[in-house]
Design a protein around this motif. Structure first.
Motif, PDB file in Angstrom:
ATOM      1  N   PRO A 163       0.777  -1.145  -0.025  1.00  0.00           N
ATOM      2  CA  PRO A 163      -0.065  -0.027  -0.032  1.00  0.00           C
ATOM      3  C   PRO A 163       0.743   1.349  -0.142  1.00  0.00           C
ATOM      4  O   PRO A 163       0.589   2.313  -0.545  1.00  0.00           O
ATOM      5  CB  PRO A 163      -0.782  -0.091   1.174  1.00  0.00           C
ATOM      6  CG  PRO A 163      -0.897  -1.677   1.357  1.00  0.00           C
ATOM      7  CD  PRO A 163       0.241  -2.284   0.982  1.00  0.00           C
TER       8      PRO A 163
ATOM      9  N   ASP B  77       1.482   1.802  -3.431  1.00  0.00           N
ATOM     10  CA  ASP B  77       0.582   2.641  -4.155  1.00  0.00           C
ATOM     11  C   ASP B  77       0.220   3.958  -3.796  1.00  0.00           C
ATOM     12  O   ASP B  77      -0.032   4.797  -4.695  1.00  0.00           O
ATOM     13  CB  ASP B  77      -0.549   1.664  -4.009  1.00  0.00           C
ATOM     14  CG  ASP B  77      -0.494   0.211  -4.464  1.00  0.00           C
ATOM     15  OD1 ASP B  77       0.286   0.059  -5.579  1.00  0.00           O
ATOM     16  OD2 ASP B  77      -1.184  -0.777  -3.902  1.00  0.00           O
ATOM     17  N   ARG B  78       0.261   4.252  -2.312  1.00  0.00           N
ATOM     18  CA  ARG B  78       0.088   5.415  -1.986  1.00  0.00           C
ATOM     19  C   ARG B  78       1.194   6.706  -2.573  1.00  0.00           C
ATOM     20  O   ARG B  78       0.565   7.801  -3.069  1.00  0.00           O
ATOM     21  CB  ARG B  78       0.006   5.595  -0.441  1.00  0.00           C
ATOM     22  CG  ARG B  78      -0.476   6.931   0.050  1.00  0.00           C
ATOM     23  CD  ARG B  78      -0.705   6.931   1.797  1.00  0.00           C
ATOM     24  NE  ARG B  78      -1.635   5.825   1.952  1.00  0.00           N
ATOM     25  CZ  ARG B  78      -2.267   5.483   3.110  1.00  0.00           C
ATOM     26  NH1 ARG B  78      -1.720   6.162   4.028  1.00  0.00           N
ATOM     27  NH2 ARG B  78      -3.369   4.825   3.301  1.00  0.00           N
TER      28      ARG B  78
ATOM     29  N   LYS C  58       2.904   6.210  -5.081  1.00  0.00           N
ATOM     30  CA  LYS C  58       3.168   6.057  -6.746  1.00  0.00           C
ATOM     31  C   LYS C  58       4.630   5.851  -6.916  1.00  0.00           C
ATOM     32  O   LYS C  58       5.038   6.378  -7.861  1.00  0.00           O
ATOM     33  CB  LYS C  58       2.525   7.199  -7.511  1.00  0.00           C
ATOM     34  CG  LYS C  58       1.085   7.369  -7.382  1.00  0.00           C
ATOM     35  CD  LYS C  58       0.425   8.422  -8.077  1.00  0.00           C
ATOM     36  CE  LYS C  58      -1.108   8.717  -7.931  1.00  0.00           C
ATOM     37  NZ  LYS C  58      -1.557   9.911  -8.534  1.00  0.00           N
TER      38      LYS C  58
ATOM     39  N   ALA D  73       4.402   7.540   5.395  1.00  0.00           N
ATOM     40  CA  ALA D  73       3.547   6.728   4.653  1.00  0.00           C
ATOM     41  C   ALA D  73       3.368   5.277   5.441  1.00  0.00           C
ATOM     42  O   ALA D  73       2.618   4.697   5.517  1.00  0.00           O
ATOM     43  CB  ALA D  73       3.814   6.613   3.169  1.00  0.00           C
TER      44      ALA D  73
ATOM     45  N   VAL E 218       0.102   3.557   6.950  1.00  0.00           N
ATOM     46  CA  VAL E 218      -0.351   2.413   6.571  1.00  0.00           C
ATOM     47  C   VAL E 218      -0.551   1.479   7.633  1.00  0.00           C
ATOM     48  O   VAL E 218      -1.497   0.766   7.737  1.00  0.00           O
ATOM     49  CB  VAL E 218       0.318   1.988   5.245  1.00  0.00           C
ATOM     50  CG1 VAL E 218      -0.200   0.347   4.855  1.00  0.00           C
ATOM     51  CG2 VAL E 218      -0.068   2.944   4.092  1.00  0.00           C
TER      52      VAL E 218
END
Length: 490
Positions: free
Chosen positions: A125, A128-129, A131, A191, A195
């Motif tokens: 994640p 993805d967060r 990028k 991040a 997460v």
């Protein structure tokens, strides 16, 4: 001259180290060193002489190494470090089980959390967060296919992340990210922490929310069952016309017991009447002992005695005899009538007793059938009442625990809290110019000293009196500096 005799030498500090001596008869038989002049290793004067001779070389080497360290520090890529701090609160309670976290399990728990933050469950994640698959810094070194890019980036992230627990059994977890830019380092550390906290919150509270949802559905089902049971009881009462089947059944049973007791009494009376009817002898004696029969019999005996007395003097057709005979016949007829009346009364009592017993038997059978019907109705009503009470009891217990379940599902329970977020660092963590320069200075000074000494050991020169006395074993009379030749002397 003796070969063991030593000749003093005059030493010039700039001359090459060479032995000087005399052998027997002027021949060269080698130099014999006196033991008082032989010493292992260089002396302090020798070391200082060598350092003084090569100080320029030492300075040049140290300067070159220091310059190289400065150039390397300038050319090295900058690395920024940002740290996010988390705290594990082991005293938090489980919203479902209400169990406290065991203090002895804190160490394994912290290790598990660190492995979890370094796993694909968290790093996926994060990729993805942020990028990161579109970030050229991460994708530039990848040589494989697009399917393996995420695995490549995860490997890089594990190298760039440093997750450690505070010292001395601390409850703090430090998440440090190392990146080429300050903003990227702080974003990566934050991040990972975000997460992880989101997943920790879901793992802790999602089961409570799911349980609350299922509990609400089960509560609605229990409420529906209570309504169905209540409707069944209402329909039963309307169909049977009974308000309380239990009390009605008890009244019918009491009536049955009363009728059975009356039947037993009448049956006993019937047995007595039958016994009186069958025992005729006993019945005749009873009749004959009655006052009426005894009076008629006494009257009949008196008249018979008078008849016997008058027969002696009067004839059978005498008016007194006829009158007396008529009285005797009337008395006997009255006696027979009294005895017959007593016997007919006993038969009537027996018939009445039999009729009463038969009627009571019919009443008992009817009441027993009524009791059976009422019992059936009562059992059916009791079943409906039991189902209603059971449904209401289960629904009440479930309703009592509903508030606790809903409170646990709506609460924000977690064992990990965010202490501080990472901020973009002002200065780079690497390289560290001052430390690199200090290391370069120490390394350059060391090479500048060691290099000339190593060269001197392979190319020995006489630089001080200890070189002659310690290495050649010859005493030195005097020591002078290098003599510069002049034109006049030449």
């Amino acid at each position: 001259m003796d070969s063991s005799r030593q000749v003093p030498a005059l030493v010039n500090s700039s001359s090459e180290l060479a032995p000087v001596g005399y052998g027997a008869g002027g021949g060269g038989g080698g130099v014999a060193m006196a033991q008082e002049y032989v010493h292992p290793g260089p002396s302090l004067a020798q070391i200082m002489a060598i350092a003084s001779a090569y100080w320029r070389h030492t300075a040049v080497i140290a300067g070159l190494v220091l310059l190289a360290a400065a150039v390397v520090s300038m050319l090295m890529p900058k690395t920024y470090k940002a740290t996010t701090t988390l705290m594990v609160n082991y005293e938090s309670n489980d919203p479902l089980a209400g169990k406290e976290f065991e203090i002895g399990m804190l160490g394994p728990y912290m290790s598990t959390q660190i492995e979890l933050m370094e796993s694909s469950e968290v790093l996926g994640p994060v990729i993805d967060r942020l990028k990161l698959t579109e970030n050229a810094d991460f994708a530039s070194g990848h040589q494989g296919s697009a399917e393996t890019l995420r695995d490549w980036i995860e490997t890089l992230l594990r190298k760039d992340l440093e997750i450690e627990v505070g010292k001395g059994g601390s409850q703090l977890i430090y998440v440090t990210a190392s990146m080429s830019s300050a903003g990227a380092a702080s974003n990566l550390a934050n991040a990972v922490a975000d997460v992880y906290l989101e997943q920790e919150y879901q793992r802790t509270n999602s089961p409570a929310g799911e349980r609350a949802k299922r509990y609400t559905e089960e509560l609605e089902d229990l409420k529906r069952k209570v309504t169905i049971a209540q409707e069944a009881v209402t329909k039963f009462r309307q169909r049977t016309g009974s308000v309380d089947a239990v009390d009605k059944g008890d009244v019918d049973m009491d009536n049955l017991r009363l009728l059975e007791n009356r039947l037993i009494d009448k049956q006993n009376a019937l047995r007595e009447a039958e016994a009186h009817a069958t025992a005729e002898q006993s019945a005749s004696s009873q009749v004959q002992n009655s006052d009426l029969v005894r009076g008629l019999r006494a009257q009949s005996d008196t008249l018979a005695a008078q008849m016997a007395t008058l027969r002696e003097t009067l004839g059978p057709n005498h008016p007194k005899m006829l009158e007396l005979q008529s009285q005797i016949n009337a008395t006997r007829h009255a006696l027979d009538a009294a005895v017959g009346q007593a016997r007919s009364s006993s038969a009537a009592d027996l018939s009445i007793a039999r009729n009463e017993v038969a009627q009571l038997e019919r009443d008992v059978a009817s009441q027993r059938a009524k009791v059976l019907v009422s019992r059936q109705v009562r059992d059916e009503g009791a079943k409906y009442e039991l189902e209603l009470q059971s449904a209401q009891s289960v629904y009440k217990r479930a309703l009592d625990g509903y508030d606790q379940i809903m409170f646990a599902s709506t609460g924000h329970h977690t064992n990990v809290n965010l202490v501080s977020r990472a901020k973009p660092p002002v200065q780079a963590a690497k390289p560290k110019p001052i430390i690199n320069l200090l290391i370069g200075a120490v390394l350059g000074l060391g090479l500048g000293i060691v290099g000339p000494f190593a060269y001197e050991l392979t190319h020995r020169r006489v630089r001080c009196r200890d070189d002659v006395e310690r290495d050649l074993g010859m005493p030195v009379l005097t020591e002078f500096h290098a003599i510069t030749p002049t034109p006049n002397a030449a």
